[in-house]
Enzyme design. Structure first.
Site, PDB file in Angstrom:
ATOM      1  N   TYR A   1       0.853  -1.180   0.000  1.00  0.00           N
ATOM      2  CA  TYR A   1       0.000   0.000   0.000  1.00  0.00           C
ATOM      3  C   TYR A   1       0.889   1.230   0.000  1.00  0.00           C
ATOM      4  O   TYR A   1       2.019   1.189   0.476  1.00  0.00           O
ATOM      5  CB  TYR A   1      -0.958   0.017   1.198  1.00  0.00           C
ATOM      6  CG  TYR A   1      -0.310   0.173   2.545  1.00  0.00           C
ATOM      7  CD1 TYR A   1      -0.093   1.429   3.099  1.00  0.00           C
ATOM      8  CD2 TYR A   1       0.106  -0.942   3.262  1.00  0.00           C
ATOM      9  CE1 TYR A   1       0.497   1.571   4.342  1.00  0.00           C
ATOM     10  CE2 TYR A   1       0.695  -0.809   4.498  1.00  0.00           C
ATOM     11  CZ  TYR A   1       0.884   0.454   5.040  1.00  0.00           C
ATOM     12  OH  TYR A   1       1.481   0.588   6.264  1.00  0.00           O
ATOM     13  N   CYS A   2       0.383   2.281  -0.580  1.00  0.00           N
ATOM     14  CA  CYS A   2       1.087   3.560  -0.572  1.00  0.00           C
ATOM     15  C   CYS A   2       0.030   4.656  -0.582  1.00  0.00           C
ATOM     16  O   CYS A   2      -1.160   4.381  -0.705  1.00  0.00           O
ATOM     17  CB  CYS A   2       2.063   3.673  -1.730  1.00  0.00           C
ATOM     18  SG  CYS A   2       1.333   3.436  -3.342  1.00  0.00           S
ATOM     19  N   THR A   3       0.440   5.874  -0.468  1.00  0.00           N
ATOM     20  CA  THR A   3      -0.509   6.974  -0.322  1.00  0.00           C
ATOM     21  C   THR A   3      -1.452   7.097  -1.508  1.00  0.00           C
ATOM     22  O   THR A   3      -2.667   7.133  -1.333  1.00  0.00           O
ATOM     23  CB  THR A   3       0.240   8.303  -0.096  1.00  0.00           C
ATOM     24  OG1 THR A   3       1.070   8.151   1.047  1.00  0.00           O
ATOM     25  CG2 THR A   3      -0.726   9.437   0.147  1.00  0.00           C
TER      26      THR A   3
END
Length: 95
Positions: free
Chosen positions: A15-17
């Site tokens: 996951y990332c922003t």
């Protein structure tokens, strides 16, 4: 490589922003799998659209716990409708 050893035979969750780095990593991982005989994972999973989209979709947090640290002037990302006292209980570390 060390990363391949750690990922071999495991489910990979990323996951990332905003989702861009996850897309790039997913493409890199696919390339590594094609070019490295015997290297396999049990699947790759990612939060589509990143944490930002997830928090817009679930303003009370959904399954998200705590805060997402950001490397810009915002510093953190939190579900907008989750009570602050609940958020504070979920944070297990600090910077």
């Amino acid at each position: 490589s060390e990363a391949q050893e750690k990922l071999q035979g495991k489910k990979v969750m990323m996951y990332c922003t905003g989702g861009i780095r996850c897309e790039r990593f997913s493409a890199l991982l696919s390339q590594i799998k094609r070019e490295t005989p015997g290297f396999e994972t049990k699947g790759e999973y990612m939060v589509q659209g990143g944490v930002e989209r997830y928090m817009r979709t679930f303003p009370e947090g959904g399954y998200w716990k705590g805060k997402n640290f950001l490397f810009d002037k915002r510093q953190e990302q939190v579900p907008e409708k989750k009570p602050m006292e609940e958020l504070e209980k979920e944070v297990e570390s600090s910077c």
